[in-house]
Every structure is written in C-alpha cells, then in structure tokens.
Design an enzyme around this catalytic site. Sequence first.
Site, PDB file in Angstrom:
ATOM      1  N   ASP A 110       0.847  -1.200   0.000  1.00 21.73           N
ATOM      2  CA  ASP A 110       0.000   0.000   0.000  1.00 21.73           C
ATOM      3  C   ASP A 110       0.884   1.253   0.000  1.00 21.73           C
ATOM      4  O   ASP A 110       2.100   1.162   0.129  1.00 21.73           O
ATOM      5  CB  ASP A 110      -0.944  -0.018   1.201  1.00 21.73           C
ATOM      6  CG  ASP A 110      -2.189   0.833   0.957  1.00 21.73           C
ATOM      7  OD1 ASP A 110      -2.273   1.492  -0.097  1.00 21.73           O
ATOM      8  OD2 ASP A 110      -3.068   0.834   1.826  1.00 21.73           O
ATOM      9  N   HIS A 146     -10.515  -1.764  -7.061  1.00 23.95           N
ATOM     10  CA  HIS A 146     -10.391  -0.685  -6.069  1.00 23.95           C
ATOM     11  C   HIS A 146      -9.568   0.489  -6.607  1.00 23.95           C
ATOM     12  O   HIS A 146      -9.942   1.656  -6.455  1.00 23.95           O
ATOM     13  CB  HIS A 146      -9.763  -1.252  -4.792  1.00 23.95           C
ATOM     14  CG  HIS A 146      -9.480  -0.236  -3.734  1.00 23.95           C
ATOM     15  ND1 HIS A 146     -10.451   0.596  -3.222  1.00 23.95           N
ATOM     16  CD2 HIS A 146      -8.327   0.088  -3.088  1.00 23.95           C
ATOM     17  CE1 HIS A 146      -9.909   1.385  -2.306  1.00 23.95           C
ATOM     18  NE2 HIS A 146      -8.624   1.108  -2.217  1.00 23.95           N
TER      19      HIS A 146
HETATM   20  C1  HEM Z   1      -9.362  -1.430   4.496  1.00 23.11           C
HETATM   21  C2  HEM Z   1      -9.625  -0.621   3.496  1.00 23.11           C
HETATM   22  C3  HEM Z   1      -8.693  -0.411   2.334  1.00 23.11           C
HETATM   23  C4  HEM Z   1      -7.775  -1.254   1.791  1.00 23.11           C
HETATM   24  C5  HEM Z   1      -7.446  -2.676   2.200  1.00 23.11           C
HETATM   25  C6  HEM Z   1      -7.149  -0.539   0.703  1.00 23.11           C
HETATM   26  C7  HEM Z   1      -6.137  -1.057  -0.091  1.00 23.11           C
HETATM   27  C8  HEM Z   1      -5.495  -0.368  -1.081  1.00 23.11           C
HETATM   28  C9  HEM Z   1      -4.378  -0.865  -1.836  1.00 23.11           C
HETATM   29  C10 HEM Z   1      -3.715  -2.219  -1.638  1.00 23.11           C
HETATM   30  C11 HEM Z   1      -4.037   0.092  -2.732  1.00 23.11           C
HETATM   31  C12 HEM Z   1      -2.901   0.009  -3.759  1.00 23.11           C
HETATM   32  C13 HEM Z   1      -1.668   0.723  -3.305  1.00 23.11           C
HETATM   33  C14 HEM Z   1      -1.488   2.089  -3.893  1.00 23.11           C
HETATM   34  O1  HEM Z   1      -1.786   2.304  -5.079  1.00 23.11           O
HETATM   35  O2  HEM Z   1      -1.031   2.964  -3.164  1.00 23.11           O
HETATM   36  C15 HEM Z   1      -4.947   1.206  -2.562  1.00 23.11           C
HETATM   37  C16 HEM Z   1      -4.944   2.363  -3.297  1.00 23.11           C
HETATM   38  C17 HEM Z   1      -5.850   3.392  -3.125  1.00 23.11           C
HETATM   39  N1  HEM Z   1      -6.886   3.451  -2.230  1.00 23.11           N
HETATM   40 FE1  HEM Z   1      -7.336   2.058  -0.870  1.00 23.11          FE
HETATM   41  N2  HEM Z   1      -7.715   0.701   0.605  1.00 23.11           N
HETATM   42  C18 HEM Z   1      -8.656   0.824   1.579  1.00 23.11           C
HETATM   43  C19 HEM Z   1      -9.453   1.918   1.838  1.00 23.11           C
HETATM   44  C20 HEM Z   1      -9.544   3.015   1.020  1.00 23.11           C
HETATM   45  C21 HEM Z   1     -10.488   4.099   1.185  1.00 23.11           C
HETATM   46  C22 HEM Z   1     -11.535   4.197   2.308  1.00 23.11           C
HETATM   47  C23 HEM Z   1     -10.271   4.974   0.165  1.00 23.11           C
HETATM   48  C24 HEM Z   1     -11.006   6.261  -0.141  1.00 23.11           C
HETATM   49  C25 HEM Z   1     -12.326   6.378  -0.095  1.00 23.11           C
HETATM   50  C26 HEM Z   1      -9.175   4.466  -0.619  1.00 23.11           C
HETATM   51  C27 HEM Z   1      -8.623   5.092  -1.703  1.00 23.11           C
HETATM   52  C28 HEM Z   1      -7.520   4.655  -2.392  1.00 23.11           C
HETATM   53  C29 HEM Z   1      -6.860   5.427  -3.428  1.00 23.11           C
HETATM   54  C30 HEM Z   1      -7.221   6.836  -3.893  1.00 23.11           C
HETATM   55  C31 HEM Z   1      -5.810   4.629  -3.899  1.00 23.11           C
HETATM   56  C32 HEM Z   1      -4.820   4.992  -4.989  1.00 23.11           C
HETATM   57  C33 HEM Z   1      -5.415   4.729  -6.352  1.00 23.11           C
HETATM   58  C34 HEM Z   1      -4.493   5.187  -7.464  1.00 23.11           C
HETATM   59  O3  HEM Z   1      -4.006   6.300  -7.376  1.00 23.11           O
HETATM   60  O4  HEM Z   1      -4.286   4.438  -8.422  1.00 23.11           O
HETATM   61  N3  HEM Z   1      -8.765   3.272  -0.078  1.00 23.11           N
HETATM   62  N4  HEM Z   1      -5.837   0.894  -1.544  1.00 23.11           N
END
Ligand code: HEM
Length: 483
Positions: free
Chosen positions: A200, A333
Amino acid sequence: MTSTPLDLDNIQGDILVGLLKNTETYYFFTIGDDVNAFRRQLSLVVPFVTSTTAAMSDRATVAQSKKEALAQGRKPPLIPVAGFNIAFSQPGLKKMGIVDDIGDDGFKKGQFADSQDLGDKGSTVNGKFVPDWIPAFKHAIDGVMILSGETQLSVDKTLAQVKAILRVGAHNATIHEVIKIVGVVRPGDQRAHEHFGFLDGISNPAVRGFDTEKPGQGQVDPGVILLGHDDTSRPAWAKDGSFLAFRYLFQLVPEFNLFLKQNPLRINNLTDEQGSELLGARLVGRWKSGAPVDLAPLADDPELGADPMRNNNFSYSFPNDFSTQTRCPFAAHLRKTNPRNDLFQIAGPKSVEPHRIIRRGIQFGPEVTPLEAHDNRTHLGRGLLFVCYQSVLSAGFQFLQKSWSNNRPFPPQKPQEPGIDPIIGQINPSDPNKVRSMSGTNPNLQDATLDLPTWVVPRGGEYFFSPSISTLRDTFALGAHIQ
Ligand code: HEM
C-alpha cells in the site's frame, strides 16, 4: 498553481510528507469544561508539532543511515523519531470559540451524520440512523492527536509528556480521552502491506511546486490538498490547513482469503492457487507486490511492483482501448478510486485532479492467527486506520466513497456496468440492488457479475481539520501559560 513557495514550517508534517512510523497512536479526545485552560495549555503543546520541514528532515536522516548501513553491510539501526500532529473536529472548533464558516458542509456535519450516505450499515433508532460503530465514535469527539515513532516506547513517551501538559486524568484535566487506537506496521516482509497482503501507499499525487512527479503519478495543485491556496472563501486562519478524514476500518482477512480460494480464475492453465491470486489482484488492481494488473495482467512482477519509476505508470488504456476489462476490471479498487484515463477521455485531463487525496494511515491489530486461518474466520480485530487529506471533503474522501466506489455505473460509458468497488464499496441507501457485485472479474467473461461478501467493515470515523502551526499557536491557543 500557487506562485509563492509553500510554507513548510507552517504545514503539519503528516499532510504532504507523512510522519515516519513503525507505530502510530491515534488519541481521540474531548475538550474539558474549562476551554480557556485547554487553549492555554495548547500553547505548550504546539512546540511538539512536527512540521513538514521536520518530517522531511526525519526522512532524510533515516534514509541516510539506511544507506550507510547497507554500504557497510550492517543492519540499519533504529533511528529515534517522534512525530506529533493534532487536528480538530467541528465540535472542537466550536468549543474553542472558532466559529467562522470554514466552508465545508461535510466537515460541519461530521462523519456520524454522514455515515448512512457513506453506505455504513446501521439501524434506525427513534427515526434516526445510527451506524454500527463502536460507542466511542457515536459521541462527539473534539480532536485527535497523532503520535508516531520508531517504537511504542517512543510514542508512549511523547504521549505521556503531552498528557502531562494537558493534565489528563487530573481533577483539572483540560482534555479527556475518548479512545486511543494503536496502529502498527506489519512485521517482516509484510511491512508496508495492508492486512489483505497488498503493498500500500504507492499512489499518492505529486503536489506541484513541492514533489517531483514520478511517471504516471499525476500532479495536483497545492489547493487540492491545502486550504487557502486556490480558494478565497475560507477564513484566513484556515490557510495551510487540510481536512483529515479518519475511518476505523476492520478487515475480515481469513474470509477474504477463503473467497479467493473458493473462486479461482480458471483461465490460461493457471493452477487454482494462481487463479486465486489473480482474482485478488483483479479486485485490488495490483498484485500483492504492488505491480499494477494494467501492466502485468496475468502474473505478478515483483520487480515492477517495487520500482517507483514504473509501478504507477499506467492509465487503463492498454493497448489504446479504455472500454475493456481485459487487463483491469472497471470496478477494481484502484480504478474506482483513481480512474485515470477512464475520466480523462471523457471529461478532460484535469477531471480527476480535484478528487485526488493524500493517503496516510496505518494498520492495526495482530497478524492472522493459525486458528483464524484454520477456521477461515476472524476472531481478532484488525484492519486499517484510514487517513486521507484534502481541501474539500465533498470532492475528496466523500466523493470517492459515495460517487465512485459505491456507485455501480462508475466509471461511466462502459460496455458493462462496472459494479461496486470490491474492497471498500458499500451499498448506497438509494441503490435498489442490495448485493455488492461487480463485473469483469474474469477477463474472458467480462459480462459476468460476481457477488461479493463484505470484507471491510467501518466501525467509526470523523472528519477533522488539521490546522497550520501558526494558526494553532496564534488563533487556537491562548497566550503562553504562566506558572
Ligand atoms: C481497508 C480498506 C482499504 C484497503 C485494504 C485498501 C487497499 C489499497 C491498496 C492495496 C491500494 C494500492 C496501493 C497504492 O496504489 O497505493 C490502494 C490504493 C488506493 N486506495 Fe485504498 N484501501 C482501503 C481503503 C480506502 C479508502 C476508504 C479509500 C477512499 C475512499 C481508498 C482510496 C484509495 C486510493 C485513492 C488509492 C490509490 C489509487 C491510485 O491512485 O491508483 N482506499 N488501496
């Protein structure tokens, strides 16, 4: 773009740089009855606040010592770092007599009142929606202190000093603890991976005039994250502050793993184990190593995952068609929360920028125990203390959760309805379909939809304002306490 350079001594360090941490404690509090006593003591707490300059210098020190140790074939030593930031909710500002309109309805309403619209589960009590949150978050919280460090001992030491200043526990306490939540990075090779196992913290936007943009990262004006830069409608004291959205998200890890195990993608002669891993990668949009499925569609590529010059350099338009789910499901996601070309193509190159957020946060809870793995059931609470910063909540966190993750037709104009974000998507109250489902999990059957259990359960949260250090000192605090 702001023409003047950012005041890095004034902006709290977690926002643009991130506090360095092996462990991080979130200390939620209410302000005591004697508000002026609190505001006087606050002036003694302000010197603890880690500025952006200090957070950068901590990072440089640790990076340098790591480099030296590696060059000499030694294990990098544990460098002491003590990070401290503080933020206030709307009730907290009001108690302190800070009543100017900060110009953000989401912040003013608070997250408890927003929980139903976010899709959190709950029940109606006396005609009012009450989310299934832990009790601590069902009552007003005035503020949060974020304390980070290299060890729990170091965090506890800073916390003890600050609590002593604020006289916590004494008859004349100026704040009261609501809940203290300890976050810890995961051990060994799972460091920087969230509890489902995925790397992450890879993708955050580069802030123009501050960060050097890496390929594919995307830039934002400082005003997307900081108040008082592109907007003229905010009070002067809000400048250089940012809204902090906190979510207490529990993750059902054994249940997530069981689902992958039971639904392997049977394509290209993959073994069941490989098929399960591919399904997981397609739900997130990245493999566990961080390699994006848009660049590595069939097998993990750990070198790609670890390479910051390549691991963000994709845009969902391979080979030049953004209307297929062959490489990445529309609802993955990653694609839901930063749709890249999906929106650029129809709404222009600036269309995603107002919706970018800077994510911080940390894991909480223990590793999955052998018993939990055996039972395929969660017995111990674990998950993500989700934190993100933005200058407009309704364009940042709230928008991502409600209008993108929870919204089945998003991204728009696709041949198949994308469905719900499999990681964080929740059912909007107005959605007649009460099942979490998405299309495109199987690249060879893109029309097929898959029903998804819930693996991320919100149990609390709040919206806070993380003010500038000068505002903390000159507007929120009262003149230094004279003993
Ligand atoms: C337990 C809950 C969550 C898990 C397990 C999770 C997991 C991840 C993972 C594994 C990544 C990929 C790593 C990265 O690109 O930095 C990611 C990216 C991201 N997550 Fe989450 N996340 C969670 C909650 C959230 C929430 C609540 C939001 C916003 C509402 C969010 C927004 C984002 C965004 C904006 C990215 C980057 C997308 C990109 O720029 O390509 N995440 N998340």
